[in-house]
Design a protein around this motif. Structure first.
Motif, PDB file in Angstrom:
ATOM      1  N   VAL A   1       2.975   2.169  12.903  1.00  0.00           N
ATOM      2  CA  VAL A   1       3.559   1.267  11.907  1.00  0.00           C
ATOM      3  C   VAL A   1       3.319  -0.171  12.359  1.00  0.00           C
ATOM      4  O   VAL A   1       3.852  -0.598  13.390  1.00  0.00           O
ATOM      5  CB  VAL A   1       5.073   1.516  11.742  1.00  0.00           C
ATOM      6  N   GLU A   2       2.516  -0.896  11.606  1.00  0.00           N
ATOM      7  CA  GLU A   2       2.206  -2.284  11.963  1.00  0.00           C
ATOM      8  C   GLU A   2       3.323  -3.204  11.490  1.00  0.00           C
ATOM      9  O   GLU A   2       3.206  -3.927  10.503  1.00  0.00           O
ATOM     10  CB  GLU A   2       0.868  -2.695  11.349  1.00  0.00           C
ATOM     11  N   SER A   3       4.417  -3.163  12.202  1.00  0.00           N
ATOM     12  CA  SER A   3       5.577  -3.985  11.866  1.00  0.00           C
ATOM     13  C   SER A   3       6.469  -4.074  13.096  1.00  0.00           C
ATOM     14  O   SER A   3       6.201  -3.442  14.124  1.00  0.00           O
ATOM     15  CB  SER A   3       6.349  -3.372  10.681  1.00  0.00           C
ATOM     16  N   SER A   4       7.536  -4.873  12.975  1.00  0.00           N
ATOM     17  CA  SER A   4       8.478  -5.011  14.089  1.00  0.00           C
ATOM     18  C   SER A   4       9.646  -4.046  13.963  1.00  0.00           C
ATOM     19  O   SER A   4      10.484  -3.958  14.853  1.00  0.00           O
ATOM     20  CB  SER A   4       9.002  -6.454  14.151  1.00  0.00           C
ATOM     21  N   TYR A   5       9.711  -3.326  12.836  1.00  0.00           N
ATOM     22  CA  TYR A   5      10.742  -2.313  12.622  1.00  0.00           C
ATOM     23  C   TYR A   5      10.201  -1.300  11.626  1.00  0.00           C
ATOM     24  O   TYR A   5       9.039  -1.389  11.206  1.00  0.00           O
ATOM     25  CB  TYR A   5      12.049  -2.948  12.123  1.00  0.00           C
ATOM     26  N   CYS A   6      10.996  -0.307  11.255  1.00  0.00           N
ATOM     27  CA  CYS A   6      10.538   0.718  10.312  1.00  0.00           C
ATOM     28  C   CYS A   6      10.577   0.155   8.889  1.00  0.00           C
ATOM     29  O   CYS A   6      11.537   0.366   8.130  1.00  0.00           O
ATOM     30  CB  CYS A   6      11.395   1.970  10.431  1.00  0.00           C
ATOM     31  N   ASP A   7       9.538  -0.558   8.564  1.00  0.00           N
ATOM     32  CA  ASP A   7       9.429  -1.278   7.298  1.00  0.00           C
ATOM     33  C   ASP A   7       9.030  -0.302   6.185  1.00  0.00           C
ATOM     34  O   ASP A   7       7.984   0.354   6.263  1.00  0.00           O
ATOM     35  CB  ASP A   7       8.382  -2.378   7.457  1.00  0.00           C
ATOM     36  N   TYR A   8       9.858  -0.212   5.157  1.00  0.00           N
ATOM     37  CA  TYR A   8       9.593   0.702   4.035  1.00  0.00           C
ATOM     38  C   TYR A   8       8.230   0.404   3.407  1.00  0.00           C
ATOM     39  O   TYR A   8       7.466   1.319   3.086  1.00  0.00           O
ATOM     40  CB  TYR A   8      10.696   0.558   2.990  1.00  0.00           C
ATOM     41  N   GLY A   9       7.925  -0.884   3.241  1.00  0.00           N
ATOM     42  CA  GLY A   9       6.674  -1.270   2.609  1.00  0.00           C
ATOM     43  C   GLY A   9       5.444  -0.801   3.369  1.00  0.00           C
ATOM     44  O   GLY A   9       4.420  -0.453   2.766  1.00  0.00           O
ATOM     45  N   ARG A  10       5.531  -0.780   4.705  1.00  0.00           N
ATOM     46  CA  ARG A  10       4.405  -0.305   5.514  1.00  0.00           C
ATOM     47  C   ARG A  10       4.327   1.215   5.515  1.00  0.00           C
ATOM     48  O   ARG A  10       3.250   1.799   5.379  1.00  0.00           O
ATOM     49  CB  ARG A  10       4.535  -0.811   6.952  1.00  0.00           C
ATOM     50  N   LEU A  11       5.462   1.874   5.672  1.00  0.00           N
ATOM     51  CA  LEU A  11       5.481   3.335   5.756  1.00  0.00           C
ATOM     52  C   LEU A  11       5.011   3.995   4.467  1.00  0.00           C
ATOM     53  O   LEU A  11       4.356   5.043   4.495  1.00  0.00           O
ATOM     54  CB  LEU A  11       6.886   3.827   6.113  1.00  0.00           C
ATOM     55  N   VAL A  12       5.349   3.403   3.335  1.00  0.00           N
ATOM     56  CA  VAL A  12       5.019   4.033   2.062  1.00  0.00           C
ATOM     57  C   VAL A  12       3.515   3.981   1.786  1.00  0.00           C
ATOM     58  O   VAL A  12       3.016   4.686   0.901  1.00  0.00           O
ATOM     59  CB  VAL A  12       5.819   3.354   0.920  1.00  0.00           C
ATOM     60  N   ARG A  13       2.770   3.176   2.553  1.00  0.00           N
ATOM     61  CA  ARG A  13       1.315   3.104   2.384  1.00  0.00           C
ATOM     62  C   ARG A  13       0.567   4.049   3.320  1.00  0.00           C
ATOM     63  O   ARG A  13      -0.651   4.158   3.251  1.00  0.00           O
ATOM     64  CB  ARG A  13       0.829   1.665   2.654  1.00  0.00           C
ATOM     65  N   MET A  14       1.285   4.709   4.218  1.00  0.00           N
ATOM     66  CA  MET A  14       0.654   5.507   5.263  1.00  0.00           C
ATOM     67  C   MET A  14       0.459   6.990   4.951  1.00  0.00           C
ATOM     68  O   MET A  14      -0.390   7.628   5.573  1.00  0.00           O
ATOM     69  CB  MET A  14       1.462   5.381   6.565  1.00  0.00           C
ATOM     70  N   PRO A  15       1.205   7.626   4.051  1.00  0.00           N
ATOM     71  CA  PRO A  15       1.128   9.089   3.900  1.00  0.00           C
ATOM     72  C   PRO A  15      -0.210   9.563   3.350  1.00  0.00           C
ATOM     73  O   PRO A  15      -0.941   8.803   2.711  1.00  0.00           O
ATOM     74  CB  PRO A  15       2.263   9.404   2.928  1.00  0.00           C
ATOM     75  N   CYS A  16      -0.505  10.845   3.602  1.00  0.00           N
ATOM     76  CA  CYS A  16      -1.745  11.435   3.095  1.00  0.00           C
ATOM     77  C   CYS A  16      -1.482  12.315   1.872  1.00  0.00           C
ATOM     78  O   CYS A  16      -2.388  12.993   1.401  1.00  0.00           O
ATOM     79  CB  CYS A  16      -2.435  12.233   4.197  1.00  0.00           C
ATOM     80  N   ASN A  17      -0.258  12.352   1.384  1.00  0.00           N
ATOM     81  CA  ASN A  17       0.014  13.050   0.125  1.00  0.00           C
ATOM     82  C   ASN A  17       0.453  12.029  -0.925  1.00  0.00           C
ATOM     83  O   ASN A  17       0.494  10.829  -0.667  1.00  0.00           O
ATOM     84  CB  ASN A  17       1.070  14.151   0.313  1.00  0.00           C
ATOM     85  N   ASP A  18       0.771  12.503  -2.102  1.00  0.00           N
ATOM     86  CA  ASP A  18       1.105  11.626  -3.227  1.00  0.00           C
ATOM     87  C   ASP A  18       2.405  10.859  -2.957  1.00  0.00           C
ATOM     88  O   ASP A  18       3.444  11.457  -2.721  1.00  0.00           O
ATOM     89  CB  ASP A  18       1.244  12.468  -4.494  1.00  0.00           C
ATOM     90  N   SER A  19       2.316   9.522  -3.024  1.00  0.00           N
ATOM     91  CA  SER A  19       3.493   8.672  -2.790  1.00  0.00           C
ATOM     92  C   SER A  19       3.842   7.843  -4.018  1.00  0.00           C
ATOM     93  O   SER A  19       4.477   6.798  -3.904  1.00  0.00           O
ATOM     94  CB  SER A  19       3.246   7.743  -1.595  1.00  0.00           C
ATOM     95  N   SER A  20       3.423   8.312  -5.194  1.00  0.00           N
ATOM     96  CA  SER A  20       3.632   7.534  -6.426  1.00  0.00           C
ATOM     97  C   SER A  20       5.119   7.317  -6.720  1.00  0.00           C
ATOM     98  O   SER A  20       5.513   6.232  -7.157  1.00  0.00           O
ATOM     99  CB  SER A  20       2.953   8.228  -7.613  1.00  0.00           C
ATOM    100  N   ILE A  21       5.947   8.360  -6.480  1.00  0.00           N
ATOM    101  CA  ILE A  21       7.389   8.207  -6.719  1.00  0.00           C
ATOM    102  C   ILE A  21       7.957   7.135  -5.797  1.00  0.00           C
ATOM    103  O   ILE A  21       8.759   6.278  -6.225  1.00  0.00           O
ATOM    104  CB  ILE A  21       8.120   9.545  -6.498  1.00  0.00           C
ATOM    105  N   ASN A  22       7.546   7.158  -4.542  1.00  0.00           N
ATOM    106  CA  ASN A  22       8.018   6.164  -3.585  1.00  0.00           C
ATOM    107  C   ASN A  22       7.566   4.760  -3.984  1.00  0.00           C
ATOM    108  O   ASN A  22       8.319   3.782  -3.808  1.00  0.00           O
ATOM    109  CB  ASN A  22       7.499   6.491  -2.184  1.00  0.00           C
ATOM    110  N   ASN A  23       6.358   4.648  -4.509  1.00  0.00           N
ATOM    111  CA  ASN A  23       5.868   3.345  -4.962  1.00  0.00           C
ATOM    112  C   ASN A  23       6.674   2.826  -6.144  1.00  0.00           C
ATOM    113  O   ASN A  23       6.951   1.619  -6.232  1.00  0.00           O
ATOM    114  CB  ASN A  23       4.386   3.445  -5.346  1.00  0.00           C
ATOM    115  N   VAL A  24       7.047   3.736  -7.042  1.00  0.00           N
ATOM    116  CA  VAL A  24       7.882   3.333  -8.180  1.00  0.00           C
ATOM    117  C   VAL A  24       9.240   2.834  -7.693  1.00  0.00           C
ATOM    118  O   VAL A  24       9.736   1.795  -8.149  1.00  0.00           O
ATOM    119  CB  VAL A  24       8.063   4.518  -9.164  1.00  0.00           C
TER     120      VAL A  24
END
Length: 317
Positions: free
Chosen positions: A176-199
Motif C-alpha cells: 500500500v503506497e500510503s502512510s496508513y491503510c488508505d481506502y482510496g489506495r486499497l480499492v485500486r489494488m484488488p484483482c477481482n471486480d471492485s465496482s461496488i467499492n468504487n461506487v
C-alpha cells in the motif's frame, strides 16, 4: 463467466505500508509528526475539559467545538501512533484486520470532522442572519440530536465501506503506497471486480469532501449578504469576528486536502501531503479556537491563576 468471477477471495495475512520508506530526512518528518500528535492531544484535551467543566460554555456553538475536539483526538489516535510504530519498530507490516480497523477509524473521525464544520457553519448562519430566532432554532437539544444523527449516519456509511473491502481479493500485491491503510489506495489494488467499492468511494467523496464545503460556502454567502445589510462597519466587523475561528478551521481542513488532490507530483510528495492533510487540522483546531475565543482564553487564564495562587501565598509566608 468472467475471469473476475472465477478468482477466489484472497485476504493477505499482512499489508506492507510503504509510508516514507527510503525517503530522505524521513526521521525528521516522524519527529515532526510526534510533535503534531503531542500538541493535538494536549490542545484538544484542554478544550474538552474547559467546555465540560464550565457551564458558561454549555451553549450550542461550544457543543459543536466540543464535538470537533473529540473527533480530532480520535483521528490523531487512529493515524499517528500507527505511523510512529512503523518508524520505531522499523516494520511496515500491518495485519489484514488491523488494516481494516485503521481504515475505519481514520475515515470515521474525518467524516465526523467534516459535518461538524457544516453544523458550526449553520450555527453562525442562524446567529447572524436570523438573530431573533437563534434561540428558537439552535439550542442544546437540537445540537445534541444533530450530532447524534451525524455519528450514527457516519458509523453506518463507514462500516458499510469497510465491510465491503472484505469482498476484494488481493492476489497480486499487498503493498500500500500510503502512510496508513488508505481506502482510496486499497480499492485500486484488488484483482477481482471492485465496482461496488468504487461506487461507495464516489458516494463517500460526494457526502464528505464535496457536499460539506459547498454547504459551508452557501452558508457564508448568506452571512455575507446579511453583513452587507448592516449599516455600520463596526457592526459588520463584530458579526464577522464571530466567524473567524470557524473560517480558519475550515481552511486548515479543506485546503491541505485540495492541495493533495491537485499538487502532488510524486508518490513521496503525495504520501507526505496526504498524512499532513489528516494530521495537521487536529493540531491547529484547538489553537485556533483558544486564540480566537475570548471565553476559552479567560477560563484557561483563570484556571492557571487559581492553581498558581496558593504557591504565591506560600512563598509570601
Amino acid at each position: 463467466m468472467s475471469l473476475s468471477q472465477n478468482i477466489s477471495i484472497v485476504h493477505p495475512e499482512y499489508f506492507f505500508i510503504t509510508g516514507l520508506t527510503g525517503t530522505r530526512y524521513s526521521t525528521y518528518y516522524y519527529i515532526f509528526l510526534f510533535i503534531i500528535y503531542f500538541i493535538s492531544i494536549i490542545g484538544n484535551s484542554i478544550v474538552l475539559l474547559v467546555i465540560a467543566l464550565h457551564r458558561s460554555l454549555h451553549s450550542p456553538m461550544y457543543i459543536g467545538v466540543f464535538n470537533l475536539a473529540l473527533a480530532d483526538i480520535g483521528e490523531s489516535n487512529a493515524l499517528i501512533p500507527n505511523m510512529m510504530k512503523t518508524f520505531f519498530s522499523d516494520s511496515q507490516y500491518i495485519s489484514y484486520n488491523d488494516c481494516l480497523a485503521n481504515m475505519f477509524f481514520v475515515n470515521f473521525f474525518i467524516t465526523v470532522q467534516t459535518y461538524t464544520l457544516v453544523v458550526l457553519a449553520f450555527d453562525r448562519f442562524v446567529a447572524i442572519c436570523l438573530p431573533l430566532r437563534y434561540n428558537a432554532i439552535v439550542n442544546n437539544k437540537f445540537m445534541a440530536i444533530l450530532f447524534s444523527v451525524i455519528w450514527v449516519f457516519n458509523t453506518f456509511l463507514v462500516t458499510l465501506s469497510t465491510s465491503l473491502m472484505t469482498r476484494l481479493s488481493f492476489c497480486k500485491s499487498n503493498v500500500v503506497e500510503s502512510s496508513y491503510c488508505d481506502y482510496g489506495r486499497l480499492v485500486r489494488m484488488p484483482c477481482n471486480d471492485s465496482s461496488i467499492n468504487n461506487v461507495i468511494a464516489i458516494i463517500i467523496t460526494a457526502f464528505f469532501l464535496v457536499a460539506p464545503p459547498f454547504i459551508i460556502a452557501l452558508s457564508y454567502l448568506g452571512i455575507f449578504i446579511a453583513l452587507c445589510k448592516i449599516t455600520t462597519w463596526e457592526g459588520r466587523f463584530k458579526a464577522l469576528k464571530t466567524c473567524i475561528s470557524h473560517l480558519l478551521v475550515v481552511g486548515s481542513f479543506f485546503i491541505p486536502i485540495l492541495c493533495n488532490m491537485i499538487a502532488a507530483p510524486s508518490v513521496n510528495a503525495r504520501i507526505i501531503n496526504g498524512s499532513l492533510s489528516v494530521a495537521l487540522p487536529p493540531m491547529l483546531n484547538p489553537i485556533i479556537y483558544v486564540l480566537n475565543t475570548a471565553k476559552i482564553k479567560d477560563l484557561i487564564r483563570k484556571v492557571l491563576n487559581n492553581r498558581s495562587a496558593p504557591i504565591r501565598g506560600n512563598v509570601s509566608k
